[in-house]
Design an enzyme around this catalytic site. Structure first.
Site, PDB file in Angstrom:
ATOM      1  N   LYS A 199       7.757  10.475  34.106  1.00 46.34           N
ATOM      2  CA  LYS A 199       7.821   9.230  34.120  1.00 46.34           C
ATOM      3  C   LYS A 199       9.060   8.157  34.632  1.00 46.34           C
ATOM      4  CE  LYS A 199       6.605   5.774  31.091  1.00 46.34           C
ATOM      5  NZ  LYS A 199       4.823   5.180  31.203  1.00 46.34           N
ATOM      6  N   ASP A 231       1.858   8.707  31.516  1.00 45.86           N
ATOM      7  CA  ASP A 231       0.295   7.641  30.724  1.00 45.86           C
ATOM      8  C   ASP A 231      -1.100   8.538  31.813  1.00 45.86           C
ATOM      9  OD1 ASP A 231       1.675   6.637  32.479  1.00 45.86           O
ATOM     10  OD2 ASP A 231       1.523   5.275  31.448  1.00 45.86           O
ATOM     11  N   ASP A 255       3.598  20.419  26.950  1.00 46.13           N
ATOM     12  CA  ASP A 255       3.143  20.845  25.815  1.00 46.13           C
ATOM     13  C   ASP A 255       1.860  19.330  25.614  1.00 46.13           C
ATOM     14  OD1 ASP A 255       3.549  21.704  23.616  1.00 46.13           O
ATOM     15  OD2 ASP A 255       4.108  19.902  22.487  1.00 46.13           O
TER      16      ASP A 255
END
Ligand code: IPM
Ligand code: MG
Length: 372
Positions: A199, A231, A255
């Site tokens: 990110k 995303d 995760d």
């Protein structure tokens, strides 16, 4: 040389699926296939408790003694931890801490989570079969750093009934480089494409992540490297998952993305994982091998659990820590054949086809190993 394997069945369905893995391990050790002498060499299997099972016996989810036994083992097999009876315990005494303690205590920084669709199960996915048929992704999740372990952390009392919860996302360059190397090495042996997920448009820790991955890339000119924001990666995983080969990412992004990738395959009950540390001086590589699924307390003890994720985790242990690649290949091939023959546990059973029990699936794999 005798290899030591520590089995930690854990909670819920953990003991049931572990029992099947142990039968197969015993079968391989006894050379059940007869004509294939020395398939895995000498092994010594030990068993211990972790998670809720350890809380009930010792009052804590991972004892120092168990951690030391795990350190001394060549491979650790883990079933699953957790259950509703331990949900009200303080945060640092919950079963999950046992798992996190093993990861951190053994410095298992690279978590390999393959998401592979067995063609016999392509119609079990919620995505269209043509999107997932033949899917074969490897997610490499950083496992001992990032926001899971960063300091400071905790919940502060600000007075007046106000509180603040804090976690810290921090990565050091060496932590990024070592997991990036594992991912590049895997990509080199596969389709030579690595996608690093971060990110970097918002989080400095992942700006550093991206820069360090690019540095490591210099040693792997034969592997194509791309970068994706997390995303977008989540969206691409459900839009066109076959665009990916190997993905490397941070602890928390891994995760989340690995659960999404797992569901692409239609059954969480099928997916194994390996958590690896750095190779030791003697060339051996410690590893913890566990199914991606949880302890499923709602179906525990009923013979409904799918043992294949645990059995495929054993195959990964044979491949990465026990120097028995050939046995790993045979075991994976046996799983594929049993599925092709239509054998299904409750989670993947099709309409009108009776489901086999956990131990019946284990027996079928054993028979296939003996035949193959
Ligand atoms: C996983 C699990 C664990 C994690 C939990 C049980 C601590 O979700 O292995 O993906 O968050 O790492
Ligand atoms: Mg998870």
């Amino acid at each position: 040389m005798t290899r030591r394997i520590l089995c930690l069945p854990g909670d819920g369905i953990g003991p049931e699926v572990m029992q099947e893995a142990r039968r197969i391990l015993d079968g391989l050790a006894r050379n059940q296939s007869g004509h294939d002498a020395g398939m895995i060499g000498a092994i010594q299997v030990e068993e211990d408790v972790v998670g809720g099972a350890a809380i009930d016996i010792h009052g804590c989810p991972l004892t120092q003694d168990t951690l030391q036994r795990a350190r001394d083992a060549d491979a650790v097999l883990l079933g699953a931890v957790g259950g509703p009876q331990w949900d009200d315990l303080p945060f640092d005494q919950r079963p999950e801490r046992g798992l996190l303690g093993l990861r951190k205590g053994l410095d298992l920084f690279a978590n390999l989570r393959p998401a592979q669709v067995f063609s016999a199960l392509a119609d079990a996915s919620t995505l269209k079969p043509e999107l997932v048929n033949g899917l074969d992704i490897m997610i490499v999740r950083e496992l001992t750093g990032g926001i899971y372990f960063g300091q400071p952390r905790g919940i502060e009392d600000l007075g007046d009934g106000r509180r603040r919860g804090i976690n810290t996302l921090a990565y050091e360059s060496d932590e990024v480089k070592r997991v990036a190397r594992v991912a590049f090495d895997l990509a080199r042996r596969r389709n030579k494409h690595l996608c690093s997920v971060d990110k970097a448009n918002v989080l400095e820790a992942t700006v550093l992540w991206r820069e360090e991955v690019i540095r490591v890339h210099a040693d792997y000119p034969d592997v194509a490297l791309s970068h994706m924001y997390v995303d977008n990666a989540a969206m691409q995983l459900v839009r066109d998952p076959k665009q990916f080969d190997v993905i490397v990412t941070t602890n928390m992004f891994g995760d989340i993305l690995s659960d999404a990738a797992a569901m692409l395959t239609g059954s969480l009950g099928m997916l194994p994982s390996a958590s690896l540390g750095a190779p030791r001086d003697d060339g051996r590589r410690p590893g913890l091998y566990e199914p991606v699924h949880g302890s499923a307390p709602d179906i525990a003890g009923q013979g409904k659990a799918n043992p294949l994720a645990m059995i495929l985790s054993l195959a990964m242990a044979l491949r990465y820590s026990l120097d028995a690649r050939q046995a790993a290949d045979k075991l994976e091939a046996a799983v594929a054949r049993v599925l092709e023959q239509g054998a299904r546990s409750a989670d993947t059973a099709r309409d009108g086809h009776p489901a086999l029990t956990t131990s019946q699936i284990g027996s079928r794999i054993l028979e296939e190993l003996a035949n193959g």
